[in-house]
Design a protein around this motif. Sequence first.
Motif, PDB file in Angstrom:
ATOM      1  N   ALA A  29      -1.592 -37.837  64.853  1.00  0.00           N
ATOM      2  CA  ALA A  29      -3.163 -37.820  65.099  1.00  0.00           C
ATOM      3  C   ALA A  29      -3.943 -38.154  64.244  1.00  0.00           C
ATOM      4  CB  ALA A  29      -2.985 -35.788  64.790  1.00  0.00           C
ATOM      5  N   GLY A  30      -3.794 -38.916  63.111  1.00  0.00           N
ATOM      6  CA  GLY A  30      -4.389 -39.770  62.110  1.00  0.00           C
ATOM      7  C   GLY A  30      -4.381 -38.617  61.006  1.00  0.00           C
ATOM      8  N   VAL A  31      -3.726 -38.201  60.671  1.00  0.00           N
ATOM      9  CA  VAL A  31      -3.380 -37.252  59.853  1.00  0.00           C
ATOM     10  C   VAL A  31      -2.738 -37.438  58.376  1.00  0.00           C
ATOM     11  CG1 VAL A  31      -3.640 -34.844  58.880  1.00  0.00           C
ATOM     12  CG2 VAL A  31      -4.379 -35.200  61.182  1.00  0.00           C
ATOM     13  N   PRO A  32      -2.875 -37.362  57.219  1.00  0.00           N
ATOM     14  CA  PRO A  32      -1.941 -38.041  56.332  1.00  0.00           C
ATOM     15  C   PRO A  32      -1.482 -36.884  56.152  1.00  0.00           C
ATOM     16  CG  PRO A  32      -4.885 -37.540  55.243  1.00  0.00           C
ATOM     17  CD  PRO A  32      -4.577 -37.170  56.800  1.00  0.00           C
ATOM     18  N   SER A  33      -0.308 -36.707  54.899  1.00  0.00           N
ATOM     19  CA  SER A  33       0.791 -36.199  54.365  1.00  0.00           C
ATOM     20  C   SER A  33       0.732 -35.841  52.838  1.00  0.00           C
ATOM     21  CB  SER A  33       1.998 -35.704  55.297  1.00  0.00           C
ATOM     22  OG  SER A  33       1.698 -35.704  56.644  1.00  0.00           O
ATOM     23  N   VAL A  34       0.827 -34.634  52.734  1.00  0.00           N
ATOM     24  CA  VAL A  34       1.540 -34.955  51.626  1.00  0.00           C
ATOM     25  C   VAL A  34       2.942 -34.068  51.408  1.00  0.00           C
ATOM     26  CG1 VAL A  34       1.545 -33.049  48.507  1.00  0.00           C
ATOM     27  CG2 VAL A  34      -0.986 -33.896  50.273  1.00  0.00           C
ATOM     28  N   ALA A  35       3.692 -34.573  50.612  1.00  0.00           N
ATOM     29  CA  ALA A  35       5.101 -34.461  50.586  1.00  0.00           C
ATOM     30  C   ALA A  35       6.782 -34.506  49.518  1.00  0.00           C
ATOM     31  CB  ALA A  35       5.823 -35.497  51.934  1.00  0.00           C
ATOM     32  N   ALA A  36       7.272 -33.946  49.887  1.00  0.00           N
ATOM     33  CA  ALA A  36       7.921 -34.410  48.305  1.00  0.00           C
ATOM     34  C   ALA A  36       8.533 -35.027  47.937  1.00  0.00           C
ATOM     35  CB  ALA A  36       9.339 -32.904  48.543  1.00  0.00           C
ATOM     36  N   GLY A  37       8.956 -36.115  47.399  1.00  0.00           N
ATOM     37  CA  GLY A  37       9.023 -37.541  47.010  1.00  0.00           C
ATOM     38  C   GLY A  37      10.929 -37.857  47.144  1.00  0.00           C
ATOM     39  N   HIS A  38      11.359 -37.330  47.859  1.00  0.00           N
ATOM     40  CA  HIS A  38      13.320 -37.634  48.088  1.00  0.00           C
ATOM     41  C   HIS A  38      13.251 -37.692  49.402  1.00  0.00           C
ATOM     42  CE1 HIS A  38      14.116 -32.900  47.560  1.00  0.00           C
ATOM     43  NE2 HIS A  38      13.150 -33.135  48.158  1.00  0.00           N
ATOM     44  N   GLY A  39      14.415 -37.808  49.732  1.00  0.00           N
ATOM     45  CA  GLY A  39      14.451 -37.758  51.583  1.00  0.00           C
ATOM     46  C   GLY A  39      14.247 -38.450  52.272  1.00  0.00           C
ATOM     47  N   ALA A  40      14.138 -37.920  53.467  1.00  0.00           N
ATOM     48  CA  ALA A  40      13.288 -38.761  54.568  1.00  0.00           C
ATOM     49  C   ALA A  40      12.167 -38.807  54.429  1.00  0.00           C
ATOM     50  CB  ALA A  40      14.005 -38.786  55.834  1.00  0.00           C
ATOM     51  N   PHE A  41      11.169 -38.822  53.483  1.00  0.00           N
ATOM     52  CA  PHE A  41      10.003 -38.533  52.828  1.00  0.00           C
ATOM     53  C   PHE A  41       9.747 -39.525  52.759  1.00  0.00           C
ATOM     54  CE2 PHE A  41       9.437 -33.828  53.448  1.00  0.00           C
ATOM     55  CZ  PHE A  41       9.188 -33.380  54.913  1.00  0.00           C
TER      56      PHE A  41
ATOM     57  N   ASP B 165       4.404 -43.476  53.249  1.00  0.00           N
ATOM     58  CA  ASP B 165       3.595 -44.704  52.212  1.00  0.00           C
ATOM     59  C   ASP B 165       3.211 -44.360  51.236  1.00  0.00           C
ATOM     60  OD1 ASP B 165       3.698 -47.156  51.026  1.00  0.00           O
ATOM     61  OD2 ASP B 165       2.889 -47.962  52.632  1.00  0.00           O
ATOM     62  N   ASP B 166       3.735 -43.747  49.562  1.00  0.00           N
ATOM     63  CA  ASP B 166       2.624 -43.496  48.769  1.00  0.00           C
ATOM     64  C   ASP B 166       1.470 -44.461  48.648  1.00  0.00           C
ATOM     65  OD1 ASP B 166       2.053 -41.363  46.813  1.00  0.00           O
ATOM     66  OD2 ASP B 166       3.312 -41.893  45.337  1.00  0.00           O
ATOM     67  N   GLY B 167       0.255 -43.550  48.666  1.00  0.00           N
ATOM     68  CA  GLY B 167      -0.646 -43.914  48.170  1.00  0.00           C
ATOM     69  C   GLY B 167      -1.588 -44.787  49.397  1.00  0.00           C
ATOM     70  N   VAL B 168      -0.323 -45.193  50.912  1.00  0.00           N
ATOM     71  CA  VAL B 168      -1.384 -45.253  51.765  1.00  0.00           C
ATOM     72  C   VAL B 168      -1.424 -44.686  52.980  1.00  0.00           C
ATOM     73  CG1 VAL B 168      -0.312 -47.449  53.441  1.00  0.00           C
ATOM     74  CG2 VAL B 168      -0.024 -47.738  51.144  1.00  0.00           C
ATOM     75  N   THR B 169      -0.362 -43.683  53.425  1.00  0.00           N
ATOM     76  CA  THR B 169      -0.626 -43.245  54.604  1.00  0.00           C
ATOM     77  C   THR B 169      -0.343 -41.390  53.747  1.00  0.00           C
ATOM     78  OG1 THR B 169       2.233 -43.129  54.676  1.00  0.00           O
ATOM     79  CG2 THR B 169       1.001 -44.721  56.002  1.00  0.00           C
ATOM     80  N   GLY B 170      -0.169 -41.465  52.829  1.00  0.00           N
ATOM     81  CA  GLY B 170      -0.167 -39.985  52.032  1.00  0.00           C
ATOM     82  C   GLY B 170      -0.122 -40.367  50.569  1.00  0.00           C
ATOM     83  N   LEU B 171       0.527 -38.920  50.646  1.00  0.00           N
ATOM     84  CA  LEU B 171       1.091 -38.872  48.664  1.00  0.00           C
ATOM     85  C   LEU B 171       2.137 -38.072  48.400  1.00  0.00           C
ATOM     86  CD1 LEU B 171      -2.825 -37.631  47.229  1.00  0.00           C
ATOM     87  CD2 LEU B 171      -1.295 -40.138  47.064  1.00  0.00           C
TER      88      LEU B 171
ATOM     89  N   HIS C  23       4.239 -36.154  46.232  1.00  0.00           N
ATOM     90  CA  HIS C  23       5.156 -35.255  45.094  1.00  0.00           C
ATOM     91  C   HIS C  23       5.951 -35.234  43.889  1.00  0.00           C
ATOM     92  CE1 HIS C  23       6.030 -31.476  46.415  1.00  0.00           C
ATOM     93  NE2 HIS C  23       6.232 -31.875  47.348  1.00  0.00           N
ATOM     94  N   ARG C  24       6.164 -35.157  43.019  1.00  0.00           N
ATOM     95  CA  ARG C  24       7.980 -34.750  42.518  1.00  0.00           C
ATOM     96  C   ARG C  24       8.253 -34.129  43.075  1.00  0.00           C
ATOM     97  NH1 ARG C  24       4.844 -36.359  37.987  1.00  0.00           N
ATOM     98  NH2 ARG C  24       4.361 -33.932  37.227  1.00  0.00           N
ATOM     99  N   PRO C  25      10.038 -33.760  43.459  1.00  0.00           N
ATOM    100  CA  PRO C  25      10.088 -32.597  44.249  1.00  0.00           C
ATOM    101  C   PRO C  25       9.785 -31.018  43.494  1.00  0.00           C
ATOM    102  CG  PRO C  25      11.658 -34.012  44.640  1.00  0.00           C
ATOM    103  CD  PRO C  25      10.443 -35.158  43.944  1.00  0.00           C
TER     104      PRO C  25
ATOM    105  N   SER D   3       2.936 -30.720  40.050  1.00  0.00           N
ATOM    106  CA  SER D   3       2.551 -32.275  40.470  1.00  0.00           C
ATOM    107  C   SER D   3       1.825 -31.951  42.081  1.00  0.00           C
ATOM    108  CB  SER D   3       3.813 -33.309  40.734  1.00  0.00           C
ATOM    109  OG  SER D   3       3.587 -34.488  41.676  1.00  0.00           O
ATOM    110  N   LEU D   4       3.099 -31.572  42.643  1.00  0.00           N
ATOM    111  CA  LEU D   4       2.083 -31.370  44.216  1.00  0.00           C
ATOM    112  C   LEU D   4       0.373 -30.379  44.424  1.00  0.00           C
ATOM    113  CD1 LEU D   4       2.809 -29.848  47.917  1.00  0.00           C
ATOM    114  CD2 LEU D   4       3.845 -27.924  46.342  1.00  0.00           C
ATOM    115  N   ALA D   5       0.356 -29.680  43.271  1.00  0.00           N
ATOM    116  CA  ALA D   5      -0.864 -28.904  42.837  1.00  0.00           C
ATOM    117  C   ALA D   5      -1.969 -30.353  42.738  1.00  0.00           C
ATOM    118  CB  ALA D   5      -1.103 -28.356  42.016  1.00  0.00           C
ATOM    119  N   GLY D   6      -1.647 -31.608  41.607  1.00  0.00           N
ATOM    120  CA  GLY D   6      -1.916 -31.905  42.002  1.00  0.00           C
ATOM    121  C   GLY D   6      -2.671 -32.978  42.775  1.00  0.00           C
TER     122      GLY D   6
END
Length: 400
Positions: free
Chosen positions: A312-324, A329-335, A337-339, A344-347
Amino acid sequence: MRIVVVHNRYRSEHPSGEDRVVDQETALLSSAGHDVVLFERRSDDIAGMSLPRKAAVPLLVPWNPAARSELARTLLDVRPDVVHIHSTFPLLSPSVVAACADAGVPSVATLHNYQQVCTPGTLYRDGRICTDCVGGTPLPAVRHGCYRGSPVATAPLALSLAVNRRRWWSGITRFFCISGALRRMLVEAGMPAGKLAVKYNFVEEPPYRRDGDGEHLLYIGRLTEEKGVRLLMAAWDLLRARGGVGLPLVVAGSGPLDGEVAGWARERADVRYLGLRTRDECAELTARAAALVAPSQWLEGFGLVVVEAAAAGVPSVAAGHGAFVELVDDGVTGLLHRPGDAESLAGCLRRIVASPERNRAMGAAARGRYERDFDPRAGLTGLVEGYRAAIATPASHEPV
């Protein structure tokens, strides 16, 4: 090709990403001219069973001879080129693998989670990632009651895992892992690496695409601890104490934390709790989002909502582990955060909306990634190539 798809559907009150994947894949294969036959059981049917039959269900989890016989008859009638197995719990059992071997039909299995090495399939227990059973016996799972918090309910799954491990690993011709992260964990656990191929789930073209900067931040999914719901609430409270981010948080979904989330949302004007929504409503909510939030505490095997947001053309904020880490792509298609880190999530939530121009660029990049790796064309290619590889593989003569 002629394909038999084997799947045990989840209960309808708990909408499952696996059910959606099966439906989408069978529709995609049919639209491409392949002949698809479904061999299904539905967990909803358990409620209508007599008391003796209900009592027998756990006993059939490790091995259901009736399912083996019924699938054998189907294979004899249909004479497929390949069988594609998805979930077999609780009404099918790994006996379906033996039915394929009996018929001499190559079989592939999609591994949607970690159930080959973990009884609940989550690698998560007591608020933390747990690998106690990986590479060993599932006795710790029984001791801790990892399925539904009950050692008794866990025992049939643990027994099935213990007695059918070799049957799965030798009887299945090819496994589809829905991410590289999932594959790596299974290889470390001893699964045959040569049989494990990464095939991402695909997502259909969404009915809505984002047009503008977005109206809210969106969490959509099961309301459980492992999905990071409590972490999200803690991070949102941190942001609220610092003046907020200028957009509301919308929470859509259901699960064990329904009451807790509803009560929390009632006390906050900048949170809207919507409960369970239809697929079309979720698609519309996603297209109106500035970002999708996926703060999972456990190691996600894939992350369908992240890919649906990208479509849908929407970026994501996701936990930085597993399949995420593969999907975002951190800083490119979303951000990322530290799991497990609310700060970190708030930031990341603040950063994702701080610059509308940068947010739009991330959304466009996410859409590009979807078109490259996750659209129906990519999905069909992965399926057909996997089937052809399985058909071309010499049959195993090991007993299953």
